[in-house]
Write a protein that holds these residues in place. Structure first.
Motif, PDB file in Angstrom:
ATOM      1  N   MET A  15      48.441  26.111  53.409  1.00 53.97           N
ATOM      2  CA  MET A  15      49.268  27.002  52.608  1.00 53.97           C
ATOM      3  C   MET A  15      48.742  27.073  51.176  1.00 53.97           C
ATOM      4  O   MET A  15      48.767  28.126  50.577  1.00 53.97           O
ATOM      5  CB  MET A  15      50.713  26.502  52.662  1.00 53.97           C
ATOM      6  N   ALA A  16      48.269  25.941  50.650  1.00 60.14           N
ATOM      7  CA  ALA A  16      47.724  25.939  49.290  1.00 60.14           C
ATOM      8  C   ALA A  16      46.500  26.849  49.211  1.00 60.14           C
ATOM      9  O   ALA A  16      46.298  27.554  48.230  1.00 60.14           O
ATOM     10  CB  ALA A  16      47.363  24.516  48.862  1.00 60.14           C
ATOM     11  N   PHE A  17      45.684  26.836  50.286  1.00 63.44           N
ATOM     12  CA  PHE A  17      44.503  27.691  50.331  1.00 63.44           C
ATOM     13  C   PHE A  17      44.898  29.156  50.258  1.00 63.44           C
ATOM     14  O   PHE A  17      44.294  29.941  49.526  1.00 63.44           O
ATOM     15  CB  PHE A  17      43.718  27.406  51.614  1.00 63.44           C
ATOM     16  N   ILE A  18      45.935  29.524  51.014  1.00 62.91           N
ATOM     17  CA  ILE A  18      46.410  30.916  51.009  1.00 62.91           C
ATOM     18  C   ILE A  18      46.932  31.291  49.631  1.00 62.91           C
ATOM     19  O   ILE A  18      46.626  32.363  49.109  1.00 62.91           O
ATOM     20  CB  ILE A  18      47.493  31.123  52.089  1.00 62.91           C
ATOM     21  N   ASN A  19      47.712  30.398  49.005  1.00 58.84           N
ATOM     22  CA  ASN A  19      48.247  30.692  47.678  1.00 58.84           C
ATOM     23  C   ASN A  19      47.142  30.825  46.641  1.00 58.84           C
ATOM     24  O   ASN A  19      47.202  31.685  45.773  1.00 58.84           O
ATOM     25  CB  ASN A  19      49.244  29.615  47.246  1.00 58.84           C
ATOM     26  N   GLU A  20      46.099  29.970  46.726  1.00 60.36           N
ATOM     27  CA  GLU A  20      44.976  30.078  45.793  1.00 60.36           C
ATOM     28  C   GLU A  20      44.250  31.407  45.992  1.00 60.36           C
ATOM     29  O   GLU A  20      43.878  32.075  45.026  1.00 60.36           O
ATOM     30  CB  GLU A  20      44.016  28.906  45.986  1.00 60.36           C
ATOM     31  N   ASN A  21      44.006  31.780  47.257  1.00 63.52           N
ATOM     32  CA  ASN A  21      43.335  33.052  47.533  1.00 63.52           C
ATOM     33  C   ASN A  21      44.193  34.233  47.107  1.00 63.52           C
ATOM     34  O   ASN A  21      43.671  35.252  46.680  1.00 63.52           O
ATOM     35  CB  ASN A  21      42.987  33.159  49.016  1.00 63.52           C
ATOM     36  N   LYS A  22      45.512  34.102  47.232  1.00 60.79           N
ATOM     37  CA  LYS A  22      46.408  35.175  46.807  1.00 60.79           C
ATOM     38  C   LYS A  22      46.296  35.367  45.303  1.00 60.79           C
ATOM     39  O   LYS A  22      46.159  36.486  44.821  1.00 60.79           O
ATOM     40  CB  LYS A  22      47.844  34.829  47.203  1.00 60.79           C
ATOM     41  N   ARG A  23      46.323  34.263  44.556  1.00 58.60           N
ATOM     42  CA  ARG A  23      46.182  34.356  43.094  1.00 58.60           C
ATOM     43  C   ARG A  23      44.816  34.929  42.721  1.00 58.60           C
ATOM     44  O   ARG A  23      44.701  35.761  41.830  1.00 58.60           O
ATOM     45  CB  ARG A  23      46.380  32.989  42.454  1.00 58.60           C
ATOM     46  N   PHE A  24      43.768  34.478  43.433  1.00 54.85           N
ATOM     47  CA  PHE A  24      42.430  35.003  43.177  1.00 54.85           C
ATOM     48  C   PHE A  24      42.402  36.502  43.419  1.00 54.85           C
ATOM     49  O   PHE A  24      41.855  37.260  42.619  1.00 54.85           O
ATOM     50  CB  PHE A  24      41.401  34.297  44.068  1.00 54.85           C
ATOM     51  N   SER A  25      43.005  36.940  44.522  1.00 55.14           N
ATOM     52  CA  SER A  25      43.031  38.372  44.849  1.00 55.14           C
ATOM     53  C   SER A  25      43.790  39.163  43.792  1.00 55.14           C
ATOM     54  O   SER A  25      43.380  40.261  43.425  1.00 55.14           O
ATOM     55  CB  SER A  25      43.676  38.597  46.212  1.00 55.14           C
ATOM     56  N   GLN A  26      44.912  38.604  43.300  1.00 59.98           N
ATOM     57  CA  GLN A  26      45.673  39.298  42.259  1.00 59.98           C
ATOM     58  C   GLN A  26      44.819  39.483  41.016  1.00 59.98           C
ATOM     59  O   GLN A  26      44.773  40.573  40.430  1.00 59.98           O
ATOM     60  CB  GLN A  26      46.935  38.509  41.916  1.00 59.98           C
ATOM     61  N   TRP A  27      44.136  38.418  40.597  1.00 60.35           N
ATOM     62  CA  TRP A  27      43.279  38.514  39.403  1.00 60.35           C
ATOM     63  C   TRP A  27      42.108  39.459  39.645  1.00 60.35           C
ATOM     64  O   TRP A  27      41.736  40.241  38.771  1.00 60.35           O
ATOM     65  CB  TRP A  27      42.763  37.135  38.994  1.00 60.35           C
ATOM     66  N   ALA A  28      41.517  39.378  40.834  1.00 60.13           N
ATOM     67  CA  ALA A  28      40.381  40.245  41.145  1.00 60.13           C
ATOM     68  C   ALA A  28      40.793  41.712  41.113  1.00 60.13           C
ATOM     69  O   ALA A  28      40.065  42.557  40.579  1.00 60.13           O
ATOM     70  CB  ALA A  28      39.800  39.871  42.506  1.00 60.13           C
ATOM     71  N   VAL A  29      41.951  42.028  41.659  1.00 51.37           N
ATOM     72  CA  VAL A  29      42.453  43.403  41.624  1.00 51.37           C
ATOM     73  C   VAL A  29      42.662  43.842  40.182  1.00 51.37           C
ATOM     74  O   VAL A  29      42.261  44.947  39.787  1.00 51.37           O
ATOM     75  CB  VAL A  29      43.764  43.530  42.443  1.00 51.37           C
ATOM     76  N   ALA A  30      43.286  42.980  39.374  1.00 57.78           N
ATOM     77  CA  ALA A  30      43.551  43.322  37.977  1.00 57.78           C
ATOM     78  C   ALA A  30      42.250  43.548  37.206  1.00 57.78           C
ATOM     79  O   ALA A  30      42.128  44.515  36.439  1.00 57.78           O
ATOM     80  CB  ALA A  30      44.382  42.224  37.314  1.00 57.78           C
ATOM     81  N   ILE A  31      41.264  42.686  37.409  1.00 58.27           N
ATOM     82  CA  ILE A  31      39.988  42.825  36.696  1.00 58.27           C
ATOM     83  C   ILE A  31      39.254  44.079  37.149  1.00 58.27           C
ATOM     84  O   ILE A  31      38.726  44.834  36.322  1.00 58.27           O
ATOM     85  CB  ILE A  31      39.125  41.554  36.896  1.00 58.27           C
TER      86      ILE A  31
END
Length: 174
Positions: A1-17
């Motif tokens: 679950m931590a892996f999914i949450n980290e990837n979710k945060r990464f995806s959010q930042w990647a989309v924003a950038i």
């Protein structure tokens, strides 16, 4: 679950950038085009524009997939909880019916009006005054007045004591 949450945060930042790069490059490209900047420079900016758009689509889809998987997990958990609640109701149908009968008898002993008894039953089910008012098509003030009448006739000070009156004997002694 931590892996999914980290990837979710990464995806959010990647989309924003990617979105930020896309917007800034688009503005720069249009400004350069209006100013008559040479085509090789515009070509490089167009490639960056396309890459940022591709990143936006890729990371946006990735984030969407994470969100969709979370929604699917929640939907599965909700379906399981509903199934367990239904099984509990079916297993205890006679007990629930008997409890409802006893509650109605107690309401009769307290000499509640039919409206007060209905409000009392809905309060015991956990509905708020606003929800009861909406359900019964009356004002919330009417429901509050009827609830006060229930409390007064029952000799309790509020909803908690009313619920405790019926639930107290269900708890096993220590």
């Amino acid at each position: 679950m931590a892996f999914i949450n980290e990837n979710k945060r990464f995806s959010q930042w990647a989309v924003a950038i990617c979105l930020l790069v896309f917007v800034l490059i688009t503005m720069d490209f249009l400004g350069d085009y209006r100013d008559g900047v040479p085509w090789p420079h515009l070509f490089v900016e167009a490639i960056i524009l396309i890459l940022s758009l591709a990143g936006l689509v890729y990371f946006g889809r990735l984030y969407y997939q994470f969100a969709q998987s979370k929604i699917n997990l929640l939907a599965r958990d909700l379906a399981l909880a509903n199934q367990q609640a239904q099984q509990w109701r079916e297993a205890n149908r006679e007990l629930i019916a008997g409890l409802a009968v006893q509650i109605r008898k107690q309401f009769d002993n307290w000499q509640l009006t039919p409206a007060e008894a209905e409000v009392g039953m809905l309060m015991l089910k956990g509905l708020s005054h606003g929800e009861i008012a909406q359900l019964r098509n009356v004002s919330e003030r009417t429901i509050r007045d009827q609830a006060r009448a229930v409390y007064r006739k029952a000799g309790v000070t509020g909803r908690t004591e009313l619920s405790a009156f019926f639930l107290e004997d269900l708890l096993l002694p220590r």
